[in-house]
Design a protein around this motif. Structure first.
Motif, mmCIF file in Angstrom:
data_model
loop_
_atom_site.group_PDB
_atom_site.id
_atom_site.type_symbol
_atom_site.label_atom_id
_atom_site.label_comp_id
_atom_site.label_asym_id
_atom_site.label_seq_id
_atom_site.Cartn_x
_atom_site.Cartn_y
_atom_site.Cartn_z
ATOM 1 N N CYS A 191 -22.573 -8.679 9.307
ATOM 2 C CA CYS A 191 -21.148 -8.877 9.577
ATOM 3 C C CYS A 191 -20.553 -7.529 9.990
ATOM 4 O O CYS A 191 -21.186 -6.483 9.832
ATOM 5 N N VAL A 192 -19.349 -7.566 10.514
ATOM 6 C CA VAL A 192 -18.653 -6.331 10.893
ATOM 7 C C VAL A 192 -17.516 -6.103 9.912
ATOM 8 O O VAL A 192 -16.685 -7.003 9.684
ATOM 9 N N ARG A 193 -17.487 -4.922 9.330
ATOM 10 C CA ARG A 193 -16.434 -4.568 8.381
ATOM 11 C C ARG A 193 -15.649 -3.376 8.917
ATOM 12 O O ARG A 193 -16.195 -2.542 9.644
ATOM 13 N N VAL A 194 -14.391 -3.309 8.551
ATOM 14 C CA VAL A 194 -13.529 -2.217 8.982
ATOM 15 C C VAL A 194 -12.987 -1.500 7.756
ATOM 16 O O VAL A 194 -12.667 -2.131 6.739
ATOM 17 N N ILE A 223 -2.235 -8.240 13.778
ATOM 18 C CA ILE A 223 -2.377 -8.550 15.206
ATOM 19 C C ILE A 223 -3.541 -7.764 15.814
ATOM 20 O O ILE A 223 -4.357 -8.314 16.566
ATOM 21 N N ILE A 224 -3.630 -6.483 15.494
ATOM 22 C CA ILE A 224 -4.708 -5.651 16.023
ATOM 23 C C ILE A 224 -6.068 -6.146 15.504
ATOM 24 O O ILE A 224 -7.060 -6.168 16.241
ATOM 25 N N LEU A 225 -6.122 -6.576 14.250
ATOM 26 C CA LEU A 225 -7.350 -7.133 13.700
ATOM 27 C C LEU A 225 -7.761 -8.401 14.440
ATOM 28 O O LEU A 225 -8.955 -8.620 14.716
ATOM 29 N N ALA A 226 -6.792 -9.246 14.763
ATOM 30 C CA ALA A 226 -7.096 -10.466 15.516
ATOM 31 C C ALA A 226 -7.648 -10.123 16.896
ATOM 32 O O ALA A 226 -8.597 -10.755 17.383
ATOM 33 N N ASP A 227 -7.067 -9.116 17.534
ATOM 34 C CA ASP A 227 -7.579 -8.658 18.829
ATOM 35 C C ASP A 227 -9.002 -8.127 18.696
ATOM 36 O O ASP A 227 -9.856 -8.366 19.565
ATOM 37 N N LEU A 228 -9.259 -7.395 17.618
ATOM 38 C CA LEU A 228 -10.597 -6.853 17.395
ATOM 39 C C LEU A 228 -11.607 -7.987 17.247
ATOM 40 O O LEU A 228 -12.699 -7.940 17.833
ATOM 41 N N SER A 231 -11.430 -10.996 18.439
ATOM 42 C CA SER A 231 -11.611 -11.611 19.748
ATOM 43 C C SER A 231 -12.517 -10.760 20.641
ATOM 44 O O SER A 231 -13.397 -11.281 21.342
ATOM 45 N N SER A 232 -12.318 -9.450 20.603
ATOM 46 C CA SER A 232 -13.135 -8.550 21.419
ATOM 47 C C SER A 232 -14.594 -8.574 20.978
ATOM 48 O O SER A 232 -15.512 -8.567 21.810
ATOM 49 N N LEU A 233 -14.823 -8.606 19.682
ATOM 50 C CA LEU A 233 -16.191 -8.657 19.162
ATOM 51 C C LEU A 233 -16.866 -9.972 19.522
ATOM 52 O O LEU A 233 -18.074 -10.012 19.807
ATOM 53 N N THR A 243 -16.250 -11.684 22.211
ATOM 54 C CA THR A 243 -16.519 -11.622 23.651
ATOM 55 C C THR A 243 -17.722 -10.753 23.959
ATOM 56 O O THR A 243 -18.599 -11.120 24.753
ATOM 57 N N ASP A 244 -17.794 -9.587 23.331
ATOM 58 C CA ASP A 244 -18.911 -8.661 23.533
ATOM 59 C C ASP A 244 -19.004 -7.762 22.300
ATOM 60 O O ASP A 244 -18.172 -6.861 22.125
ATOM 61 N N PRO A 245 -20.001 -8.012 21.422
ATOM 62 C CA PRO A 245 -20.097 -7.248 20.167
ATOM 63 C C PRO A 245 -20.267 -5.750 20.352
ATOM 64 O O PRO A 245 -20.050 -4.988 19.404
ATOM 65 N N SER A 246 -20.631 -5.309 21.560
ATOM 66 C CA SER A 246 -20.806 -3.876 21.784
ATOM 67 C C SER A 246 -19.481 -3.165 22.051
ATOM 68 O O SER A 246 -19.440 -1.933 22.076
ATOM 69 N N LEU A 247 -18.399 -3.907 22.260
ATOM 70 C CA LEU A 247 -17.090 -3.341 22.582
ATOM 71 C C LEU A 247 -17.195 -2.316 23.716
ATOM 72 O O LEU A 247 -17.025 -1.113 23.507
ATOM 73 N N PRO A 248 -17.467 -2.774 24.929
ATOM 74 C CA PRO A 248 -17.618 -1.833 26.047
ATOM 75 C C PRO A 248 -16.363 -1.003 26.276
ATOM 76 O O PRO A 248 -15.241 -1.442 25.997
ATOM 77 N N CYS A 249 -16.553 0.205 26.772
ATOM 78 C CA CYS A 249 -15.427 1.111 26.994
ATOM 79 C C CYS A 249 -14.535 0.638 28.141
ATOM 80 O O CYS A 249 -13.334 0.922 28.146
#
Length: 234
Positions: A36-39, A198-203, A205-207, A209-215
């Motif tokens: 899992c991904v934790r922050v 809100i930022i967590l929800a965006d994160l 969604s981004s993960l 879409t692509d778990p590598s979080l491209p630059c």
């Protein structure tokens, strides 16, 4: 107490609205071990004027000397370009880079986590040469008018394994207490600001879409417009 509808209340409202947002930066440090991904998040001290007793990502305002901090590796070109262009006026390379340097300085001051190699000089502003290359630029949010303090915050993401960070080694500070890892897919039971949710929800969604979080990415900007929080892609 003066009524908000009276002359005094109106003056105070106008003063709050006129507060100019100050540059700030925050780091979403991500641990993707264990399936899992934790922050990493911590609770702001109760003595803080801005967001006391709320759980946030490590971060803070950009200091005047941040642009003078030496660094070990530079930002990815796409990240630097996005930081410079995302706004009403284009930033210089130095000011854009200072935002990333501020984010890693704050991560060190608030959580005891150094991202980079040890600094060659004991008189360096921070005891390490920040490694900026692995930072992803994820979002920007401007505190709405009406607050005693306002910030224009850039949010970065950083994978702990890419930065060679041991996820078990972090320290509480006077700024952030009760530091802990939060699963990004869980609804946190912690008290967090609305913009953090809100930022967590965006994160998430981004993960997805692509778990590598491209630059190379579009960056959402959150800012108030006519009393409503508006999301714009930059």
């Amino acid at each position: 107490m003066t009524s908000a509808r009276g002359p005094g209340g109106e003056v105070e409202r106008q003063r709050s609205a006129a507060v100019r947002p100050r540059d700030a930066a925050s780091v979403m440090l991500l641990d993707r071990q264990g399936g899992c991904v934790r922050v990493l998040m911590g609770k702001r001290h109760s003595a803080h004027v801005f967001m006391p007793d709320l759980y946030v990502f490590p971060g803070g305002r950009r200091d005047a000397g941040d642009h003078r901090i030496g660094f070990g590796s530079d930002l990815h070109p796409s990240v630097l370009h996005a930081l410079k262009a995302a706004g009403t006026r284009e930033l210089t390379d130095a000011r854009a880079r200072a935002l990333a340097l501020a984010a890693l300085r704050e991560l060190y001051e608030e959580a005891g986590i150094a991202v980079g190699q040890p600094a060659p000089s004991a008189t360096a502003p921070v005891p390490f040469l920040p490694d900026l290359a692995k930072l992803r630029y994820m979002a920007r949010a401007i505190t709405p008018p009406g607050h005693a303090r306002r910030f224009d915050t850039r949010f970065f993401a950083l994978f702990a394994d890419e930065a060679k960070i041991d996820p078990t080694r972090f320290l509480d500070s006077r700024e952030l207490q009760d530091l802990q890892w939060i699963d990004v897919n869980d609804s946190p039971s912690l008290r967090i600001p609305d913009i953090t949710a809100i930022i967590l929800a965006d994160l998430r969604s981004s993960l997805d879409t692509d778990p590598s979080l491209p630059c190379e990415r579009e960056v959402p900007l959150y800012a108030a417009r006519r009393g409503r929080l508006v999301r714009t892609l930059l």
